[in-house]
Scaffold this motif. Structure first.
Motif, PDB file in Angstrom:
ATOM      1  N   ALA A  72     -46.427  47.104 -74.341  1.00 35.70           N
ATOM      2  CA  ALA A  72     -45.523  45.972 -74.582  1.00 35.70           C
ATOM      3  C   ALA A  72     -46.124  45.118 -75.687  1.00 35.70           C
ATOM      4  O   ALA A  72     -47.331  44.851 -75.685  1.00 35.70           O
ATOM      5  N   ARG A  73     -45.274  44.687 -76.637  1.00 33.85           N
ATOM      6  CA  ARG A  73     -45.778  43.917 -77.778  1.00 33.85           C
ATOM      7  C   ARG A  73     -44.750  42.879 -78.223  1.00 33.85           C
ATOM      8  O   ARG A  73     -43.568  42.972 -77.902  1.00 33.85           O
ATOM      9  N   SER A  74     -45.243  41.930 -79.004  1.00 37.85           N
ATOM     10  CA  SER A  74     -44.376  40.930 -79.630  1.00 37.85           C
ATOM     11  C   SER A  74     -44.492  41.047 -81.139  1.00 37.85           C
ATOM     12  O   SER A  74     -45.478  41.577 -81.663  1.00 37.85           O
ATOM     13  N   ALA A  75     -43.476  40.554 -81.839  1.00 40.31           N
ATOM     14  CA  ALA A  75     -43.493  40.538 -83.304  1.00 40.31           C
ATOM     15  C   ALA A  75     -42.793  39.267 -83.773  1.00 40.31           C
ATOM     16  O   ALA A  75     -41.703  38.926 -83.298  1.00 40.31           O
ATOM     17  N   LYS A  76     -43.423  38.583 -84.712  1.00 43.24           N
ATOM     18  CA  LYS A  76     -42.867  37.337 -85.231  1.00 43.24           C
ATOM     19  C   LYS A  76     -41.608  37.608 -86.054  1.00 43.24           C
ATOM     20  O   LYS A  76     -41.569  38.521 -86.879  1.00 43.24           O
ATOM     21  N   VAL A  77     -40.575  36.809 -85.808  1.00 40.50           N
ATOM     22  CA  VAL A  77     -39.344  36.880 -86.600  1.00 40.50           C
ATOM     23  C   VAL A  77     -39.388  35.788 -87.670  1.00 40.50           C
ATOM     24  O   VAL A  77     -39.317  36.061 -88.869  1.00 40.50           O
ATOM     25  N   VAL A  78     -39.482  34.549 -87.216  1.00 35.15           N
ATOM     26  CA  VAL A  78     -39.754  33.396 -88.078  1.00 35.15           C
ATOM     27  C   VAL A  78     -40.718  32.508 -87.295  1.00 35.15           C
ATOM     28  O   VAL A  78     -41.062  32.811 -86.147  1.00 35.15           O
ATOM     29  N   LYS A  79     -41.146  31.425 -87.859  1.00 37.79           N
ATOM     30  CA  LYS A  79     -42.115  30.550 -87.194  1.00 37.79           C
ATOM     31  C   LYS A  79     -41.609  30.116 -85.819  1.00 37.79           C
ATOM     32  O   LYS A  79     -40.513  29.568 -85.686  1.00 37.79           O
ATOM     33  N   GLY A  80     -42.407  30.385 -84.797  1.00 38.90           N
ATOM     34  CA  GLY A  80     -42.082  29.966 -83.439  1.00 38.90           C
ATOM     35  C   GLY A  80     -41.091  30.852 -82.709  1.00 38.90           C
ATOM     36  O   GLY A  80     -40.747  30.571 -81.556  1.00 38.90           O
ATOM     37  N   VAL A  81     -40.614  31.931 -83.341  1.00 34.40           N
ATOM     38  CA  VAL A  81     -39.618  32.820 -82.728  1.00 34.40           C
ATOM     39  C   VAL A  81     -40.127  34.262 -82.789  1.00 34.40           C
ATOM     40  O   VAL A  81     -40.542  34.730 -83.853  1.00 34.40           O
ATOM     41  N   TYR A  82     -40.053  34.957 -81.650  1.00 31.72           N
ATOM     42  CA  TYR A  82     -40.602  36.314 -81.563  1.00 31.72           C
ATOM     43  C   TYR A  82     -39.613  37.258 -80.876  1.00 31.72           C
ATOM     44  O   TYR A  82     -38.851  36.848 -79.996  1.00 31.72           O
ATOM     45  N   ASN A  83     -39.639  38.511 -81.321  1.00 34.35           N
ATOM     46  CA  ASN A  83     -39.000  39.593 -80.576  1.00 34.35           C
ATOM     47  C   ASN A  83     -40.070  40.284 -79.740  1.00 34.35           C
ATOM     48  O   ASN A  83     -41.230  40.353 -80.144  1.00 34.35           O
ATOM     49  N   VAL A  84     -39.666  40.792 -78.578  1.00 34.44           N
ATOM     50  CA  VAL A  84     -40.605  41.535 -77.733  1.00 34.44           C
ATOM     51  C   VAL A  84     -39.975  42.866 -77.342  1.00 34.44           C
ATOM     52  O   VAL A  84     -38.748  42.984 -77.228  1.00 34.44           O
ATOM     53  N   VAL A  85     -40.824  43.866 -77.155  1.00 37.32           N
ATOM     54  CA  VAL A  85     -40.345  45.181 -76.745  1.00 37.32           C
ATOM     55  C   VAL A  85     -41.385  45.822 -75.833  1.00 37.32           C
ATOM     56  O   VAL A  85     -42.593  45.589 -75.989  1.00 37.32           O
ATOM     57  N   ALA A  86     -40.905  46.591 -74.871  1.00 38.95           N
ATOM     58  CA  ALA A  86     -41.769  47.400 -74.008  1.00 38.95           C
ATOM     59  C   ALA A  86     -41.265  48.832 -74.060  1.00 38.95           C
ATOM     60  O   ALA A  86     -40.047  49.067 -74.037  1.00 38.95           O
ATOM     61  N   TYR A  87     -42.189  49.765 -74.141  1.00 40.49           N
ATOM     62  CA  TYR A  87     -41.796  51.177 -74.160  1.00 40.49           C
ATOM     63  C   TYR A  87     -42.084  51.775 -72.787  1.00 40.49           C
ATOM     64  O   TYR A  87     -43.228  51.777 -72.319  1.00 40.49           O
TER      65      TYR A  87
END
Length: 253
Positions: A72-87
């Motif tokens: 499971a990981r997160s990735a920054k979209v813009v400052k203070g906002v993230y997408n997360v995904v788990a495989y």
């Protein structure tokens, strides 16, 4: 000794009594009697457990493997906002689970919980599933660790795979240094139409770690038909992209 007339009366009486019993008893029998089913709360008709296994679509606990969360990981979209995904990997050949509840947790470098996000996901048989949540707000904090877990026990049932005929090709990543855009073609080569399908794009760096991800959907795809899918990002990635996976998940009926 009873006379012939008395015997005849007794015979008539017995016939009438039997007719009354049949007339009143048969409707009662059909009202009260319930044939074995997969919802009667009993172990019958060759079931392996109560209303599971055998002729029932619901699987018993001994008939399936629990799904495995690989990462499971997160990735920054813009400052203070993230997408997360788990495989998540489902190793059950014909076992699926609908609308399974889950929870993401994001932590900072000090181990402080930043944000939780819950949702539900379908787990189709014998494939990997990318569980995706977008626009998770982190404020001024920076997530450094993400956990993922299923909440409660999924209800597994027997079904065939519904996306074996989906073929994804012509992946093209453009504008990496500004506003990245990923496009691809999806073709349904199966003999049946496919219903609503989500696609999660996972982009990997040279260290095989996921550096960014995005999601798009199609309402459906007729057999033999094809369609373009597009993923976009508002800012450049933190690293160069070396590999792209696009993972489809067809909504279970």
């Amino acid at each position: 000794m009873a006379s012939w007339a008395t015997k005849r009366k007794l015979t008539y009486f017995s016939i009438v009594l039997i007719a009354i019993i049949i007339f009143l008893g048969l409707p009662t029998f059909f009202v009260v009697y319930q044939p074995p089913s997969c919802t009667d709360g009993k172990i019958n008709q060759g079931e392996l457990g109560t209303d599971c296994g055998g002729p029932c679509s619901r699987l018993c606990n001994s008939q399936f493997f629990q799904p495995i969360v690989l990462w499971a990981r997160s990735a920054k979209v813009v400052k203070g906002v993230y997408n997360v995904v788990a495989y998540v990997e489902n190793n059950n050949l014909d076992g699926a689970a609908k609308q399974v509840p889950y929870r993401f947790k994001l932590y900072d470098s000090e181990g402080v919980l930043i944000r939780e996000r819950t949702g539900r996901v379908d787990i189709p048989p014998h494939k990997g599933v990318a569980v995706f949540e977008d626009s998770v707000l982190a404020g001024e904090s920076i997530p450094t660790r993400v956990t993922f877990e299923f909440i409660g026990q999924p209800q597994w049932y027997r079904t065939a795979s519904v996306d074996q005929g989906l073929v994804i090709s012509d992946k093209l990543l453009e504008n990496e240094s500004s506003t990245p855009r990923l496009s691809a073609m999806v073709e349904n080569k199966s003999a049946l139409p496919i219903g609503k399908t989500s696609f999660v794009a996972i982009l990997y760096g040279d260290d095989t770690n996921a550096i960014s991800f995005s999601k798009t959907e199609l309402d459906g795809l007729a057999n033999g038909a094809s369609s373009a899918i597009v993923f976009t990002w508002p800012q450049p990635f933190s690293k160069k992209v070396y590999r792209i996976d696009i993972i489809p998940t067809v909504k279970l009926k």
